[in-house]
Design a protein around this motif. Structure first.
Motif, mmCIF file in Angstrom:
data_model
loop_
_atom_site.group_PDB
_atom_site.id
_atom_site.type_symbol
_atom_site.label_atom_id
_atom_site.label_comp_id
_atom_site.label_asym_id
_atom_site.label_seq_id
_atom_site.Cartn_x
_atom_site.Cartn_y
_atom_site.Cartn_z
ATOM 1 N N PHE A 36 -20.455 49.549 51.747
ATOM 2 C CA PHE A 36 -20.752 49.360 50.332
ATOM 3 C C PHE A 36 -20.177 50.514 49.515
ATOM 4 O O PHE A 36 -19.498 50.313 48.504
ATOM 5 N N LEU A 37 -20.421 51.741 49.975
ATOM 6 C CA LEU A 37 -19.934 52.915 49.258
ATOM 7 C C LEU A 37 -18.410 52.997 49.300
ATOM 8 O O LEU A 37 -17.773 53.350 48.304
ATOM 9 N N TRP A 38 -17.799 52.650 50.436
ATOM 10 C CA TRP A 38 -16.341 52.676 50.552
ATOM 11 C C TRP A 38 -15.704 51.718 49.540
ATOM 12 O O TRP A 38 -14.730 52.074 48.872
ATOM 13 N N LYS A 39 -16.257 50.527 49.423
ATOM 14 C CA LYS A 39 -15.697 49.557 48.473
ATOM 15 C C LYS A 39 -15.813 50.066 47.036
ATOM 16 O O LYS A 39 -14.916 49.828 46.220
ATOM 17 N N LEU A 40 -16.885 50.774 46.732
ATOM 18 C CA LEU A 40 -17.010 51.369 45.401
ATOM 19 C C LEU A 40 -15.943 52.434 45.179
ATOM 20 O O LEU A 40 -15.337 52.510 44.100
ATOM 21 N N LEU A 41 -15.686 53.259 46.193
ATOM 22 C CA LEU A 41 -14.631 54.270 46.088
ATOM 23 C C LEU A 41 -13.270 53.609 45.883
ATOM 24 O O LEU A 41 -12.471 54.057 45.062
ATOM 25 N N GLU A 42 -13.007 52.541 46.636
ATOM 26 C CA GLU A 42 -11.742 51.818 46.480
ATOM 27 C C GLU A 42 -11.584 51.272 45.063
ATOM 28 O O GLU A 42 -10.480 51.206 44.544
ATOM 29 N N ALA A 43 -12.691 50.874 44.464
ATOM 30 C CA ALA A 43 -12.668 50.317 43.115
ATOM 31 C C ALA A 43 -12.571 51.395 42.042
ATOM 32 O O ALA A 43 -12.501 51.084 40.855
ATOM 33 N N GLY A 44 -12.586 52.665 42.456
ATOM 34 C CA GLY A 44 -12.444 53.754 41.509
ATOM 35 C C GLY A 44 -13.744 54.293 40.940
ATOM 36 O O GLY A 44 -13.729 55.041 39.962
ATOM 37 N N THR A 45 -14.868 53.930 41.530
ATOM 38 C CA THR A 45 -16.156 54.441 41.060
ATOM 39 C C THR A 45 -16.221 55.948 41.287
ATOM 40 O O THR A 45 -15.972 56.412 42.400
ATOM 41 N N PRO A 46 -16.548 56.724 40.267
ATOM 42 C CA PRO A 46 -16.679 58.179 40.457
ATOM 43 C C PRO A 46 -17.805 58.495 41.444
ATOM 44 O O PRO A 46 -18.849 57.821 41.442
ATOM 45 N N PRO A 47 -17.616 59.495 42.298
ATOM 46 C CA PRO A 47 -18.636 59.831 43.297
ATOM 47 C C PRO A 47 -20.030 60.047 42.720
ATOM 48 O O PRO A 47 -21.015 59.672 43.340
ATOM 49 N N GLY A 48 -20.137 60.618 41.530
ATOM 50 C CA GLY A 48 -21.436 60.866 40.921
ATOM 51 C C GLY A 48 -22.204 59.607 40.572
ATOM 52 O O GLY A 48 -23.426 59.643 40.402
ATOM 53 N N GLU A 49 -21.495 58.480 40.480
ATOM 54 C CA GLU A 49 -22.150 57.213 40.157
ATOM 55 C C GLU A 49 -22.587 56.426 41.391
ATOM 56 O O GLU A 49 -23.277 55.415 41.267
ATOM 57 N N LEU A 50 -22.189 56.873 42.568
ATOM 58 C CA LEU A 50 -22.497 56.116 43.790
ATOM 59 C C LEU A 50 -23.999 55.954 44.047
ATOM 60 O O LEU A 50 -24.438 54.838 44.353
ATOM 61 N N PRO A 51 -24.808 57.013 43.937
ATOM 62 C CA PRO A 51 -26.241 56.818 44.184
ATOM 63 C C PRO A 51 -26.866 55.788 43.234
ATOM 64 O O PRO A 51 -27.696 54.975 43.656
#
Length: 107
Positions: A36-51
Motif C-alpha cells: 500500500f505504501l509503495w504504491k503511494l510512493l510510486e504515485a508521488g505521495t510525499p512521505p509525510g502524508e503516508l501515515p
C-alpha cells in the motif's frame, strides 16, 4: 522520495508483493501495508502524508506507533537503495544517456 527507475514492483493476488532491482538482482518481499505504501510512493505521495493515507485506508484506527513504523519502513527502503530523493539519487537504466528510458539498452 521516489522509487528507483530500475526497481520493479509486483503485487500478488493476496495484496502482498515484492520489489526486484534490475541493477543488483536484489529483491525484497512486502506485506500488504508495505505494498500500500509503495504504491503511494510510486504515485508521488510525499512521505509525510503516508501515515495519514494509511489512517484513511484503515478507517482512522491506527496505533500510536504507526507514524514511527512508517518512517522505519521508509528508512529501510532508503538504506536498501529502493528509493531516493526526488531529482537526485534515482538511478537511470542502461541506455538512458541516449534518451532511452526503458530498462533495456537502446538498439
Amino acid at each position: 522520495m521516489k522509487p528507483k527507475l530500475t526497481v520493479m514492483f509486483r503485487e500478488e493476488p493476496d495484496r502482498t508483493g515484492f520489489l526486484f532491482d534490475m541493477d543488483s538482482g536484489a529483491s525484497v518481499v512486502l506485506n500488504r501495508t508495505g505494498c500500500f505504501l509503495w504504491k503511494l510512493l510510486e504515485a508521488g505521495t510525499p512521505p509525510g502524508e503516508l501515515p495519514g493515507k494509511l489512517a484513511e485506508a484503515c478507517g482512522g484506527a491506527l496505533p500510536p506507533s504507526a507514524a514511527a513504523e512508517t518512517e522505519a519502513f521508509l528508512n529501510s527502503l532508503r538504506l536498501g537503495g529502493w528509493i531516493g530523493e526526488q531529482g537526485g539519487t534515482v538511478t537511470a537504466p542502461p541506455g538512458a544517456a541516449a534518451g532511452n528510458t526503458s530498462p533495456f539498452p537502446a538498439k
